[in-house]
Scaffold this motif. Structure first.
Motif, PDB file in Angstrom:
ATOM      1  N   SER A   1       0.834  -1.133  -0.085  1.00 32.96           N
ATOM      2  CA  SER A   1       0.154   0.036   0.043  1.00 32.96           C
ATOM      3  C   SER A   1       0.763   1.215  -0.151  1.00 32.96           C
ATOM      4  CB  SER A   1      -1.045  -0.183   1.132  1.00 32.96           C
ATOM      5  OG  SER A   1      -2.062   0.793   0.878  1.00 32.96           O
ATOM      6  N   GLN A   2       0.839   2.034   0.900  1.00 29.94           N
ATOM      7  CA  GLN A   2       1.735   3.212   1.163  1.00 29.94           C
ATOM      8  C   GLN A   2       3.256   2.788   1.061  1.00 29.94           C
ATOM      9  OE1 GLN A   2       0.451   6.452   0.960  1.00 29.94           O
ATOM     10  NE2 GLN A   2       2.683   6.972   0.859  1.00 29.94           N
TER      11      GLN A   2
ATOM     12  N   ASP B   1      -9.487  -4.540  -6.008  1.00 29.17           N
ATOM     13  CA  ASP B   1      -9.034  -3.428  -4.895  1.00 29.17           C
ATOM     14  C   ASP B   1      -9.884  -1.984  -4.900  1.00 29.17           C
ATOM     15  OD1 ASP B   1      -7.627  -1.827  -3.494  1.00 29.17           O
ATOM     16  OD2 ASP B   1      -5.769  -2.514  -4.011  1.00 29.17           O
ATOM     17  N   LYS B   2     -10.502  -1.724  -4.074  1.00 33.39           N
ATOM     18  CA  LYS B   2     -11.158  -0.690  -3.951  1.00 33.39           C
ATOM     19  C   LYS B   2     -10.343   0.643  -3.576  1.00 33.39           C
ATOM     20  CE  LYS B   2     -15.597  -2.692  -4.368  1.00 33.39           C
ATOM     21  NZ  LYS B   2     -15.206  -3.460  -5.324  1.00 33.39           N
ATOM     22  N   THR B   3      -9.426   0.274  -3.049  1.00 38.05           N
ATOM     23  CA  THR B   3      -8.562   1.262  -2.224  1.00 38.05           C
ATOM     24  C   THR B   3      -7.511   1.956  -3.337  1.00 38.05           C
ATOM     25  OG1 THR B   3      -8.724   0.524  -0.152  1.00 38.05           O
ATOM     26  CG2 THR B   3      -6.698   1.938  -0.327  1.00 38.05           C
ATOM     27  N   VAL B   4      -6.786   0.952  -3.905  1.00 36.19           N
ATOM     28  CA  VAL B   4      -5.954   1.143  -4.993  1.00 36.19           C
ATOM     29  C   VAL B   4      -6.382   0.428  -6.372  1.00 36.19           C
ATOM     30  CG1 VAL B   4      -3.350   1.184  -5.908  1.00 36.19           C
ATOM     31  CG2 VAL B   4      -4.008   1.832  -3.540  1.00 36.19           C
TER      32      VAL B   4
ATOM     33  N   HIS C   1      -7.743  -5.057  -1.595  1.00 33.33           N
ATOM     34  CA  HIS C   1      -6.532  -4.397  -1.157  1.00 33.33           C
ATOM     35  C   HIS C   1      -5.826  -5.146  -0.148  1.00 33.33           C
ATOM     36  CE1 HIS C   1      -4.144  -0.800  -0.853  1.00 33.33           C
ATOM     37  NE2 HIS C   1      -4.491  -0.846   0.484  1.00 33.33           N
TER      38      HIS C   1
END
Length: 114
Positions: free
Chosen positions: A11-12, A63-66, A94
């Motif tokens: 992620s980040q 993935d709904k976040t990225v 995600h």
């Protein structure tokens, strides 16, 4: 001389892997970016050299976040600059399903034997 590190991020953390690969790849042996995206305004990818490290990229198709496309585009951006990119999509969201960890681990092991 100490061996160069392999960076892995989720992620980040994957965003940070992309940043390091884009700007400081000469100091790395490999990069693994899981469920991350490329920040185009902050990152200008330096063209690869024969010493540039390989990059493993994985994103979930759900993935709904990225969104999947953002992870895919990050891999394409590095590939377009001549980096050796392995893209491993998966059907999850995600996260990093066991299969992704297994593939990433096997990929890292393969890089270490080169």
């Amino acid at each position: 001389m100490a061996p160069k590190p392999t960076l892995m991020g989720y992620s980040q953390g994957a965003v940070m892997v992309y940043h390091m690969m884009a700007n400081y790849s000469v100091h790395l042996s490999a990069g693994v970016a899981l469920a991350g995206y490329l920040v185009p305004d902050d990152i200008r990818i330096q063209a690869s050299t024969p010493q540039s490290p390989p990059l493993f990229v994985s994103n979930g198709k759900n993935d709904k976040t990225v969104p999947f496309q953002e992870g895919r585009e990050a891999g394409i951006a590095f590939f377009s600059e001549g980096f050796n990119v392995t893209f491993f999509p998966h059907n999850g969201g995600h996260g990093c399903p066991r299969r992704v960890w297994s593939e990433a681990s096997a990929w890292i092991q393969a890089q270490m034997t080169r």
